[in-house]
Design an enzyme around this catalytic site. Structure first.
Site, PDB file in Angstrom:
ATOM      1  N   ARG A 148     -25.398  21.852 -43.884  1.00  0.00           N
ATOM      2  CA  ARG A 148     -26.663  22.361 -44.410  1.00  0.00           C
ATOM      3  C   ARG A 148     -26.451  22.746 -45.854  1.00  0.00           C
ATOM      4  O   ARG A 148     -25.433  23.394 -46.177  1.00  0.00           O
ATOM      5  CB  ARG A 148     -27.122  23.586 -43.593  1.00  0.00           C
ATOM      6  N   TYR A 160     -33.537  32.159 -49.854  1.00  0.00           N
ATOM      7  CA  TYR A 160     -32.944  32.166 -48.524  1.00  0.00           C
ATOM      8  C   TYR A 160     -31.668  31.314 -48.509  1.00  0.00           C
ATOM      9  O   TYR A 160     -31.605  30.252 -49.116  1.00  0.00           O
ATOM     10  CB  TYR A 160     -33.923  31.600 -47.455  1.00  0.00           C
ATOM     11  N   ASP A 211     -32.894  24.188 -44.741  1.00  0.00           N
ATOM     12  CA  ASP A 211     -33.739  25.171 -44.055  1.00  0.00           C
ATOM     13  C   ASP A 211     -34.762  25.724 -45.041  1.00  0.00           C
ATOM     14  O   ASP A 211     -34.399  26.396 -46.009  1.00  0.00           O
ATOM     15  CB  ASP A 211     -32.847  26.320 -43.543  1.00  0.00           C
ATOM     16  N   HIS A 213     -37.108  27.743 -44.199  1.00  0.00           N
ATOM     17  CA  HIS A 213     -37.235  29.138 -43.732  1.00  0.00           C
ATOM     18  C   HIS A 213     -38.671  29.654 -43.806  1.00  0.00           C
ATOM     19  O   HIS A 213     -38.940  30.730 -44.350  1.00  0.00           O
ATOM     20  CB  HIS A 213     -36.300  30.048 -44.552  1.00  0.00           C
ATOM     21  N   GLU A 237     -35.887  22.145 -41.802  1.00  0.00           N
ATOM     22  CA  GLU A 237     -36.049  23.172 -40.771  1.00  0.00           C
ATOM     23  C   GLU A 237     -37.081  24.206 -41.176  1.00  0.00           C
ATOM     24  O   GLU A 237     -37.173  24.586 -42.343  1.00  0.00           O
ATOM     25  CB  GLU A 237     -34.708  23.858 -40.553  1.00  0.00           C
ATOM     26  N   GLU A 263     -36.053  28.421 -34.059  1.00  0.00           N
ATOM     27  CA  GLU A 263     -35.041  29.474 -33.873  1.00  0.00           C
ATOM     28  C   GLU A 263     -35.689  30.816 -33.538  1.00  0.00           C
ATOM     29  O   GLU A 263     -35.074  31.650 -32.889  1.00  0.00           O
ATOM     30  CB  GLU A 263     -34.144  29.606 -35.095  1.00  0.00           C
ATOM     31  N   ARG A 284     -35.063  24.132 -32.011  1.00  0.00           N
ATOM     32  CA  ARG A 284     -33.966  25.016 -32.428  1.00  0.00           C
ATOM     33  C   ARG A 284     -33.800  26.244 -31.536  1.00  0.00           C
ATOM     34  O   ARG A 284     -32.907  27.057 -31.766  1.00  0.00           O
ATOM     35  CB  ARG A 284     -34.236  25.513 -33.856  1.00  0.00           C
ATOM     36  N   GLU A 340     -25.758  24.476 -34.639  1.00  0.00           N
ATOM     37  CA  GLU A 340     -25.445  25.242 -35.859  1.00  0.00           C
ATOM     38  C   GLU A 340     -24.193  26.070 -35.604  1.00  0.00           C
ATOM     39  O   GLU A 340     -24.051  26.692 -34.546  1.00  0.00           O
ATOM     40  CB  GLU A 340     -26.609  26.161 -36.209  1.00  0.00           C
ATOM     41  N   TRP A 403     -40.407  35.672 -45.021  1.00  0.00           N
ATOM     42  CA  TRP A 403     -38.996  35.682 -45.451  1.00  0.00           C
ATOM     43  C   TRP A 403     -38.269  34.545 -44.776  1.00  0.00           C
ATOM     44  O   TRP A 403     -38.530  34.223 -43.621  1.00  0.00           O
ATOM     45  CB  TRP A 403     -38.314  37.007 -45.074  1.00  0.00           C
TER      46      TRP A 403
HETATM   47  O1  LIG Z   1     -31.112  28.621 -39.669  1.00  0.00           O
HETATM   48  C1  LIG Z   1     -30.538  29.704 -39.788  1.00  0.00           C
HETATM   49  O2  LIG Z   1     -29.370  29.948 -39.429  1.00  0.00           O
HETATM   50  C2  LIG Z   1     -31.299  30.854 -40.410  1.00  0.00           C
HETATM   51  O3  LIG Z   1     -32.662  30.659 -40.289  1.00  0.00           O
HETATM   52  C3  LIG Z   1     -30.787  32.146 -39.890  1.00  0.00           C
HETATM   53  O4  LIG Z   1     -29.698  32.503 -40.670  1.00  0.00           O
HETATM   54  C4  LIG Z   1     -31.777  33.289 -39.874  1.00  0.00           C
HETATM   55  O5  LIG Z   1     -32.170  33.580 -41.191  1.00  0.00           O
HETATM   56  C5  LIG Z   1     -31.107  34.504 -39.252  1.00  0.00           C
HETATM   57  O6  LIG Z   1     -30.655  34.151 -37.967  1.00  0.00           O
HETATM   58  C6  LIG Z   1     -32.059  35.672 -39.167  1.00  0.00           C
HETATM   59  O7  LIG Z   1     -31.425  36.753 -38.536  1.00  0.00           O
HETATM   60 MG   LIG Z   2     -33.136  28.702 -39.874  1.00  0.00          MG
END
Ligand SMILES: O=C(O)[C@@H](O)[C@@H](O)[C@H](O)[C@H](O)CO
Ligand SMILES: [Mg+2]
Length: 403
Positions: A148, A160, A211, A213, A237, A263, A284, A340, A403
Site C-alpha cells: 500500500r 491519512y 487507501d 480513507h 480503498e 473495514e 474489507r 492487510e 477522517w
Molecule cells: O486500512 C487501514 O489499515 C486503515 O484504514 C486503518 O489504519 C484505520 O485508519 C485504523 O484501523 C483506524 O483505527
Molecule cells: Mg483503511
C-alpha cells in the site's frame, strides 16, 4: 460438554490499547477473542463485562452458533461496532476453544486449507513521493508482493496514512482527538504522481494499493479511479463514505479500478447491496469488528456468489488475536483476495505470543490447536490503559469532514 465457568476482559496497552476476552471452560481449556475498537475500547470492555459474560457462564462452549444468535438477537438493539465487536470476541474465543479441544488449528475446522499461505500487503508511506517509493522498495526487497502506498500532500500539514513512526502506524495519537485539516484538490493532484513514480521504480509485478480513507465524493473517486487506471492499482480503498451503498454505482460508471471497502462494517447488512450489485471487488470487513469468524464466513460466502474477494483489515489497532483468527479464515475460504499486515511492535508481540509466520510476502496461521495465539497476562498487566482518540478532520474553512 465443555462448560463455560468463567470469562474475563483484559485491557492492556503495550504501546496502544487492546481489549481481549478470555473464556475459560471447566476443564481449564480457554479461548481468546480480540475486542479492540480503536478509540472506543472501554465501551466494548464494559459491554462484555456487564452485559455478555454473565450470560455465558454455564453454557456449552461448543455451541458457537447458538451463543452467537443468543447474543445477536438477545441484544434487541442489533448491530453496531460495539455490539458486534463484543459478539466477535466471544465467537473467536469459542472457535479457539473448539480447536484446542479437537487438537486442530481453526482453519481445519473451517474446511481445511484452500491455499498454501495467504498473500499480505505492507504499508509504505512517506512525507514525499520519493520517500514513499524508497520505503516501498524496502517492502519489495522483503518479499512483499503487495504494497500500500500513501504519501504526504504538498500544502497539507498531515494526511491519512503518513505516520511519524514509519513502520508502526498508530492513528489514535492523543488523549483528545487531534484536529487534522484536509484539501481534496491538493490530494487529487498528488496521487497519480505517486503511482507513476511507484510503477517506474517497482515495475508491474507488484500489487499497488491505496487507501482514500472515506475522503472523496463518488464523482471525485470516479475521477481518481480513471486517472489511476494506467497504473493498474490492485484496489482503491474506502473511496467514499459507504453508509450510502448506492454511491458506489456512480464510481463504477466512471472507472474499472477495483474498489475495496468495509473495514468499518460490522455486519452483512452493511455490504449486502454492495456485493449483490457488484459495486465492489474486495470486502474489507474483519473478524474483530464484523461479528467474529462465524459472521465473517457468511459475508465471504455471499461475496463468493458475486466474485467479490476478501481483503481483511489488519491494522495495528487489531490485536494479534484478531490477526491469528483472520489468517485461519483467510487460509480456508475460496474467495480470498489479500490480507492487510501492519506489523505489531515487539512489545505487543511479547504480550501476545503467536504461531503465525511471515515469509516471502505471505503468512500462515501455523498448526497449533485453536488460533495459535496466547496472552501473557502478567506482562499485559504492566501496560495501563491510556485513553487515546482517533483524529478528526476538517476542511480548510473549518467544516467537519471525514477522517
Ligand atoms: O486500512 C487501514 O489499515 C486503515 O484504514 C486503518 O489504519 C484505520 O485508519 C485504523 O484501523 C483506524 O483505527
Ligand atoms: Mg483503511
Amino acid at each position: 460438554m465443555p462448560k463455560i465457568i468463567d470469562a474475563k476482559v483484559i485491557v492492556t496497552s503495550p504501546g496502544r490499547n487492546f481489549v481481549t476476552l478470555k473464556i475459560i471452560t471447566e476443564d481449564g481449556v480457554y479461548g481468546l477473542g480480540d475486542a479492540t475498537l480503536n478509540g472506543r475500547e472501554l465501551s466494548v470492555a464494559s459491554y462484555l463485562q456487564d452485559h455478555v459474560i454473565p450470560c455465558l457462564i454455564g453454557r456449552d462452549a461448543h455451541r458457537i452458533e447458538d451463543i452467537w444468535q443468543y447474543l445477536y438477537k438477545g441484544a434487541y438493539w442489533r448491530r453496531g461496532p460495539v455490539t458486534m465487536s463484543a459478539i466477535a470476541a466471544v465467537d473467536t474465543a469459542l472457535w479457539d476453544i473448539k480447536g484446542k479441544l479437537a487438537g486442530l488449528p481453526v482453519y481445519q475446522l473451517l474446511g481445511g486449507a484452500s491455499r498454501e499461505s495467504v498473500m499480505v500487503y505492507g504499508h509504505a508511506n512517506g512525507t514525499t513521493i520519493e520517500d514513499t517509493v524508497k520505503t516501498a522498495l524496502e517492502y519489495q526487497a522483503q518479499g512483499y508482493k503487495a504494497i500500500r502506498i500513501q504519501c504526504g500532500v504538498p500544502g497539507m500539514a498531515s494526511t491519512y496514512g503518513v505516520s511519524k513512526d514509519k513502520y508502526f502506524y498508530e492513528p489514535a495519537d492523543a488523549d483528545l482527538p487531534t484536529e487534522n485539516v484536509w484539501n481534496t484538490s491538493k490530494y487529487l493532484r498528488i496521487v497519480p504522481e505517486l503511482f507513476k513514480a511507484a510503477r517506474e521504480a517497482l515495475g508491474w509485478d507488484v500489487h499497488l494499493l491505496h487507501d482514500i480513507h472515506h475522503r472523496l465524493t463518488p464523482i471525485e473517486a470516479g475521477r481518481l479511479g480513471k486517472d489511476l487506471e494506467q497504473y493498474r492499482p490492485f484496489w482503491l480503498e474506502d473511496a467514499t463514505p459507504a453508509e450510502n451503498q448506492e454511491a458506489f454505482k456512480l464510481i463504477r460508471q466512471h472507472t474499472t479500478t477495483p474498489l475495496a471497502v468495509g473495514e468499518i462494517f460490522n455486519s452483512i447488512h452493511d455490504c449486502r447491496e454492495l456485493i449483490e450489485n457488484q459495486l465492489i471487488d474486495y470486502i474489507r470487513a474483519t473478524v474483530v469488528h464484523a461479528g467474529g469468524i462465524s459472521h465473517l464466513r457468511k459475508i465471504a460466502n455471499l461475496a463468493d456468489l458475486y466474485q467479490v474477494r476478501t481483503g481483511c483489515h489488519g491494522a495495528t489497532d487489531l490485536s494479534p488475536v484478531c490477526m491469528a483468527a483472520a489468517l485461519h479464515f483467510d487460509l480456508s475460504i475460496p474467495n480470498f483476495g489479500v490480507q492487510e499486515y501492519m506489523r505489531h511492535t515487539p512489545e505487543t508481540d511479547a504480550v501476545f505470543p503467536h504461531a503465525y509466520t511471515f515469509a516471502d510476502g505471505a503468512m500462515h496461521p501455523g498448526e497449533a490447536p485453536g488460533l495459535g495465539v496466547d496472552i501473557d497476562e502478567e506482562l499485559a498487566a504492566k501496560y495501563e490503559y491510556n485513553r487515546a482518540f482517533l483524529p478528526v478532520n476538517r476542511l480548510e474553512d473549518g467544516t467537519m469532514f471525514n477522517w
